[in-house]
Design a protein around this motif. Structure first.
Motif, PDB file in Angstrom:
ATOM      1  N   GLU A 191     118.301  62.451  18.775  1.00 39.33           N
ATOM      2  CA  GLU A 191     119.649  62.061  18.197  1.00 39.33           C
ATOM      3  C   GLU A 191     119.653  61.047  17.105  1.00 39.33           C
ATOM      4  O   GLU A 191     120.540  61.170  16.473  1.00 39.33           O
ATOM      5  CB  GLU A 191     120.443  61.446  19.696  1.00 39.33           C
ATOM      6  CG  GLU A 191     120.639  62.474  20.666  1.00 39.33           C
ATOM      7  CD  GLU A 191     121.432  61.839  21.881  1.00 39.33           C
ATOM      8  OE1 GLU A 191     121.665  60.346  21.799  1.00 39.33           O
ATOM      9  OE2 GLU A 191     121.483  62.464  22.827  1.00 39.33           O
ATOM     10  N   GLU A 192     118.702  60.151  17.203  1.00 38.13           N
ATOM     11  CA  GLU A 192     118.505  59.357  16.124  1.00 38.13           C
ATOM     12  C   GLU A 192     118.514  59.762  14.718  1.00 38.13           C
ATOM     13  O   GLU A 192     118.976  59.427  13.707  1.00 38.13           O
ATOM     14  CB  GLU A 192     117.332  58.278  16.405  1.00 38.13           C
ATOM     15  CG  GLU A 192     117.429  57.060  15.425  1.00 38.13           C
ATOM     16  CD  GLU A 192     116.222  56.246  15.827  1.00 38.13           C
ATOM     17  OE1 GLU A 192     115.761  55.432  15.055  1.00 38.13           O
ATOM     18  OE2 GLU A 192     115.501  56.317  16.797  1.00 38.13           O
ATOM     19  N   ASN A 193     117.506  61.038  14.565  1.00 37.99           N
ATOM     20  CA  ASN A 193     117.453  61.509  13.219  1.00 37.99           C
ATOM     21  C   ASN A 193     118.408  63.030  13.215  1.00 37.99           C
ATOM     22  O   ASN A 193     117.975  63.534  12.183  1.00 37.99           O
ATOM     23  CB  ASN A 193     116.103  61.922  13.265  1.00 37.99           C
ATOM     24  CG  ASN A 193     115.105  60.690  12.832  1.00 37.99           C
ATOM     25  OD1 ASN A 193     115.461  59.842  12.303  1.00 37.99           O
ATOM     26  ND2 ASN A 193     114.082  60.550  13.908  1.00 37.99           N
ATOM     27  N   HIS A 194     119.229  63.198  14.207  1.00 35.08           N
ATOM     28  CA  HIS A 194     120.003  64.188  14.226  1.00 35.08           C
ATOM     29  C   HIS A 194     119.347  65.721  13.845  1.00 35.08           C
ATOM     30  O   HIS A 194     119.641  66.468  13.149  1.00 35.08           O
ATOM     31  CB  HIS A 194     121.147  64.038  13.147  1.00 35.08           C
ATOM     32  CG  HIS A 194     122.054  62.733  12.877  1.00 35.08           C
ATOM     33  ND1 HIS A 194     122.780  62.663  14.154  1.00 35.08           N
ATOM     34  CD2 HIS A 194     121.768  61.769  12.388  1.00 35.08           C
ATOM     35  CE1 HIS A 194     123.312  61.295  13.733  1.00 35.08           C
ATOM     36  NE2 HIS A 194     122.757  60.651  12.690  1.00 35.08           N
ATOM     37  N   LYS A 195     118.143  65.511  14.894  1.00 32.39           N
ATOM     38  CA  LYS A 195     117.711  66.916  14.733  1.00 32.39           C
ATOM     39  C   LYS A 195     117.508  67.497  16.469  1.00 32.39           C
ATOM     40  O   LYS A 195     117.312  67.027  17.192  1.00 32.39           O
ATOM     41  CB  LYS A 195     116.000  66.481  14.194  1.00 32.39           C
ATOM     42  CG  LYS A 195     116.147  66.036  12.811  1.00 32.39           C
ATOM     43  CD  LYS A 195     114.467  65.938  12.479  1.00 32.39           C
ATOM     44  CE  LYS A 195     114.383  65.297  11.138  1.00 32.39           C
ATOM     45  NZ  LYS A 195     112.926  65.079  10.773  1.00 32.39           N
ATOM     46  N   LYS A 196     117.624  68.975  16.287  1.00 34.79           N
ATOM     47  CA  LYS A 196     117.716  69.732  17.602  1.00 34.79           C
ATOM     48  C   LYS A 196     116.816  70.955  17.181  1.00 34.79           C
ATOM     49  O   LYS A 196     117.040  71.752  16.448  1.00 34.79           O
ATOM     50  CB  LYS A 196     118.997  69.910  17.835  1.00 34.79           C
ATOM     51  CG  LYS A 196     119.154  70.917  19.403  1.00 34.79           C
ATOM     52  CD  LYS A 196     120.451  71.167  19.606  1.00 34.79           C
ATOM     53  CE  LYS A 196     121.212  69.937  19.927  1.00 34.79           C
ATOM     54  NZ  LYS A 196     122.802  70.333  20.465  1.00 34.79           N
ATOM     55  N   ILE A 197     116.016  71.133  18.211  1.00 39.43           N
ATOM     56  CA  ILE A 197     115.084  72.414  18.410  1.00 39.43           C
ATOM     57  C   ILE A 197     115.241  73.061  19.483  1.00 39.43           C
ATOM     58  O   ILE A 197     115.159  72.590  20.642  1.00 39.43           O
ATOM     59  CB  ILE A 197     113.844  71.887  18.159  1.00 39.43           C
ATOM     60  CG1 ILE A 197     113.423  71.141  16.867  1.00 39.43           C
ATOM     61  CG2 ILE A 197     112.679  73.238  18.189  1.00 39.43           C
ATOM     62  CD1 ILE A 197     112.015  70.538  16.555  1.00 39.43           C
ATOM     63  N   ASN A 198     115.548  74.429  19.407  1.00 42.21           N
ATOM     64  CA  ASN A 198     115.685  75.105  20.588  1.00 42.21           C
ATOM     65  C   ASN A 198     114.474  75.924  20.658  1.00 42.21           C
ATOM     66  O   ASN A 198     114.207  77.021  20.122  1.00 42.21           O
ATOM     67  CB  ASN A 198     116.939  76.332  20.289  1.00 42.21           C
ATOM     68  CG  ASN A 198     118.305  75.698  20.211  1.00 42.21           C
ATOM     69  OD1 ASN A 198     118.634  75.080  21.266  1.00 42.21           O
ATOM     70  ND2 ASN A 198     119.157  75.827  19.250  1.00 42.21           N
ATOM     71  N   VAL A 199     113.575  75.485  21.466  1.00 39.50           N
ATOM     72  CA  VAL A 199     112.426  75.779  21.845  1.00 39.50           C
ATOM     73  C   VAL A 199     112.461  77.059  22.641  1.00 39.50           C
ATOM     74  O   VAL A 199     111.917  78.251  22.005  1.00 39.50           O
ATOM     75  CB  VAL A 199     111.577  74.881  22.680  1.00 39.50           C
ATOM     76  CG1 VAL A 199     110.085  75.439  22.894  1.00 39.50           C
ATOM     77  CG2 VAL A 199     111.418  73.612  22.041  1.00 39.50           C
ATOM     78  N   ILE A 200     113.505  77.143  23.302  1.00 42.57           N
ATOM     79  CA  ILE A 200     113.794  78.548  24.033  1.00 42.57           C
ATOM     80  C   ILE A 200     115.204  78.739  24.148  1.00 42.57           C
ATOM     81  O   ILE A 200     115.793  78.040  24.930  1.00 42.57           O
ATOM     82  CB  ILE A 200     113.226  78.727  25.502  1.00 42.57           C
ATOM     83  CG1 ILE A 200     111.748  78.724  25.485  1.00 42.57           C
ATOM     84  CG2 ILE A 200     113.634  79.918  26.091  1.00 42.57           C
ATOM     85  CD1 ILE A 200     111.087  78.743  26.995  1.00 42.57           C
ATOM     86  N   PRO A 201     115.927  79.335  23.151  1.00 37.59           N
ATOM     87  CA  PRO A 201     117.295  79.421  23.157  1.00 37.59           C
ATOM     88  C   PRO A 201     117.994  80.033  24.173  1.00 37.59           C
ATOM     89  O   PRO A 201     117.164  81.191  24.680  1.00 37.59           O
ATOM     90  CB  PRO A 201     117.544  80.194  21.782  1.00 37.59           C
ATOM     91  CG  PRO A 201     116.361  80.692  21.620  1.00 37.59           C
ATOM     92  CD  PRO A 201     115.222  80.139  22.170  1.00 37.59           C
ATOM     93  N   ARG A 202     119.095  79.651  24.725  1.00 42.59           N
ATOM     94  CA  ARG A 202     119.775  80.496  25.919  1.00 42.59           C
ATOM     95  C   ARG A 202     120.304  81.860  25.225  1.00 42.59           C
ATOM     96  O   ARG A 202     121.020  81.996  24.269  1.00 42.59           O
ATOM     97  CB  ARG A 202     120.657  79.675  26.390  1.00 42.59           C
ATOM     98  CG  ARG A 202     121.509  80.370  27.625  1.00 42.59           C
ATOM     99  CD  ARG A 202     122.637  79.696  28.131  1.00 42.59           C
ATOM    100  NE  ARG A 202     122.277  78.456  28.693  1.00 42.59           N
ATOM    101  CZ  ARG A 202     121.985  78.113  29.910  1.00 42.59           C
ATOM    102  NH1 ARG A 202     122.213  79.311  30.684  1.00 42.59           N
ATOM    103  NH2 ARG A 202     121.617  77.155  30.365  1.00 42.59           N
ATOM    104  N   GLU A 203     119.963  82.778  26.268  1.00 40.51           N
ATOM    105  CA  GLU A 203     120.401  84.252  25.752  1.00 40.51           C
ATOM    106  C   GLU A 203     121.970  84.419  26.122  1.00 40.51           C
ATOM    107  O   GLU A 203     122.392  84.098  27.147  1.00 40.51           O
ATOM    108  CB  GLU A 203     119.585  85.195  26.573  1.00 40.51           C
ATOM    109  CG  GLU A 203     117.998  85.295  26.211  1.00 40.51           C
ATOM    110  CD  GLU A 203     117.595  86.445  26.758  1.00 40.51           C
ATOM    111  OE1 GLU A 203     118.123  86.972  27.483  1.00 40.51           O
ATOM    112  OE2 GLU A 203     116.116  86.608  26.518  1.00 40.51           O
ATOM    113  N   ASN A 204     122.553  85.166  25.130  1.00 46.90           N
ATOM    114  CA  ASN A 204     123.941  85.149  25.341  1.00 46.90           C
ATOM    115  C   ASN A 204     124.329  86.427  26.271  1.00 46.90           C
ATOM    116  O   ASN A 204     123.503  87.392  26.220  1.00 46.90           O
ATOM    117  CB  ASN A 204     124.999  85.196  23.999  1.00 46.90           C
ATOM    118  CG  ASN A 204     124.789  83.874  23.395  1.00 46.90           C
ATOM    119  OD1 ASN A 204     124.863  82.748  24.126  1.00 46.90           O
ATOM    120  ND2 ASN A 204     124.619  83.803  22.140  1.00 46.90           N
TER     121      ASN A 204
END
Length: 204
Positions: A191-204
């Protein structure tokens, strides 16, 4: 002006309550029935009655000083205040030990297969390594829930990780089928550096 001699303790309802002791009693609130034994206030045993106990803790907090003065013999007001202060300190000490232990026990219960799988994958993910650095270490505490029914179950976890470069929060969703946990989604959020990584993204 009325003298303190008129305020004689231990006479039940006939005891006049000194104005100096009126107010909230935290020892009675936190330690309830234990405090009741020590202060001859056995109405505190109502804490063992379901539903009544939730209301009783507030009644004890509000009426504790009055009941303790009426039910037990005290040398004077200063003696009464001194003893009640010790009950407060005792309650704070117990709370200071109990709640961290409770939190640790809950966190330990959440450190199962789903947690281990997610941490292993995170530690091998190159994007996460570049973001927080290496080695990647998990925090002590885990939030969330795990529910199982026979060989099936669900887990929703949240825990912190840190490395030489930054810290981040990990969100894990997993399902258990036929006795095996499978990770459905793993997200690492800085959150501090505004970075997000989807290591395993949720399947739709």
């Amino acid at each position: 002006m009325e003298s303190h001699k008129e305020y004689v303790s231990g006479l039940g309802k006939e005891s006049k309550i000194p104005p100096e002791i009126k107010g909230w009693n935290w020892g009675a609130f936190f330690l309830n029935w234990i405090w009741g034994i020590g202060n001859n206030t056995y109405i505190a045993f109502l804490m063992f009655i379901p539903f009544v106990n939730f209301i009783m803790i507030f009644i004890l907090g509000a009426k504790g000083n009055e009941w303790a003065w009426q039910n037990k013999k005290w040398k004077d007001v200063n003696h009464f205040k001194s003893v009640q202060r010790k009950w407060l300190l005792a309650s704070l000490g117990i709370i200071g030990v109990f709640f961290p232990l409770l939190f640790l026990s809950v966190s330990s219960a959440l450190k199962g297969e789903a947690y281990d799988q997610s941490l292993s994958i995170i530690r091998e993910n190159q994007q996460v390594i570049e973001m927080v650095g290496k080695p990647i270490e998990p925090g002590y505490f885990i939030l969330g829930s795990i529910s199982t029914q026979g060989p099936n179950g669900q887990a929703s976890l949240e825990y912190n990780i840190s490395g030489p470069k930054a810290s981040a929060v990990v969100y894990v969703y997993a399902n258990k089928h036929a006795g095996t946990w499978n990770l459905e989604q793993v997200v690492v959020n800085d959150e501090e550096n505004h970075k997000k990584i989807n290591v395993i993204p949720r399947e739709n």
